[in-house]
Enzyme design. Structure first.
Site, PDB file in Angstrom:
ATOM      1  CG  HIS A 145     -67.031  60.057 -64.376  1.00 12.71           C
ATOM      2  ND1 HIS A 145     -67.359  58.718 -64.400  1.00 12.71           N
ATOM      3  CD2 HIS A 145     -68.071  60.692 -63.806  1.00 12.71           C
ATOM      4  CE1 HIS A 145     -68.553  58.556 -63.872  1.00 12.71           C
ATOM      5  NE2 HIS A 145     -69.001  59.732 -63.502  1.00 12.71           N
ATOM      6  CE  LYS A 186     -66.750  57.268 -60.362  1.00 13.89           C
ATOM      7  NZ  LYS A 186     -66.954  57.352 -61.792  1.00 13.89           N
ATOM      8  CG  ASP A 244     -46.977  54.384 -48.910  1.00 13.84           C
ATOM      9  OD1 ASP A 244     -46.825  55.613 -48.720  1.00 13.84           O
ATOM     10  OD2 ASP A 244     -47.430  53.617 -48.037  1.00 13.84           O
TER      11      ASP A 244
END
Length: 147
Positions: A90, A92, A97
Site C-alpha cells: 500500500h 505511495k 536520482d
C-alpha cells in the site's frame, strides 16, 4: 524548494509528480499501490524512452484492476514487479536520482486528483532519501520473480 507539500483534490500533486519525472536525470524508483492516471504513466514511459533507469513496484491485486497501467508500463519496457502476498503493498512513494523523495497518501489515480483528499510531501533530506532507497532496494529484491 528542498521540501514541498501538495494537497488534492486539485492538480498540484500531479503537476509535482510530472515535473519530478520530467526533470529526472538518471533514475526513478516508484513504489505505488496503483497507477491508473495515464498522464503519470505517459510521463514514466517518456522518461524510460529517454534512458532514465526506471523501476516500478505495485500491488498485484491493483495491477489487474480495470484501468491499471502496470501492464502497459511493463510492455513499454519499464521494469516492474508486483507484490504477490495476500496483504496489500500500500506504499505511495517515489525516489528521483537518489536525491529527492516523494511520499504521502496520494494514489496515482485520476480520482486522487479530482475528488479525494490526499497529500504528497517532497524532500531532499539525505537521511530520508537513503532510508526509503534502502527499503525500495530490499523490496525490489524480495519481489524478484526468479528467487
Amino acid at each position: 524548494d528542498a521540501e514541498t507539500v501538495d494537497f488534492s483534490p486539485g492538480d498540484e500533486p500531479r503537476f509535482r509528480i510530472q515535473a519530478l519525472i520530467k526533470n529526472a536525470k538518471q533514475r526513478i524508483d516508484c513504489c505505488v499501490f496503483t497507477i491508473t492516471d495515464d498522464r503519470l504513466s505517459d510521463a514514466l514511459i517518456a522518461a524510460h524512452e529517454r534512458g532514465i533507469q526506471l523501476r516500478v513496484i505495485s500491488d498485484d491485486d491493483k495491477a489487474h484492476d480495470l484501468g491499471s497501467d502496470i501492464t502497459r508500463l511493463s510492455r513499454s519496457g519499464v521494469k516492474t514487479r508486483v507484490d504477490k502476498t495476500s496483504a496489500h503493498m500500500h506504499h505511495k512513494f517515489a525516489l528521483f536520482d537518489e536525491s529527492t523523495l516523494l511520499t504521502g497518501s496520494y494514489n496515482w489515480t485520476r480520482s486522487a486528483a479530482r475528488e479525494n483528499a490526499e497529500n504528497i510531501l517532497t524532500t531532499q533530506s539525505k537521511h530520508l532519501v537513503k532510508t526509503f532507497q534502502n527499503y525500495f532496494d530490499v523490496l525490489w529484491d524480495r519481489l524478484d520473480p526468479h528467487r
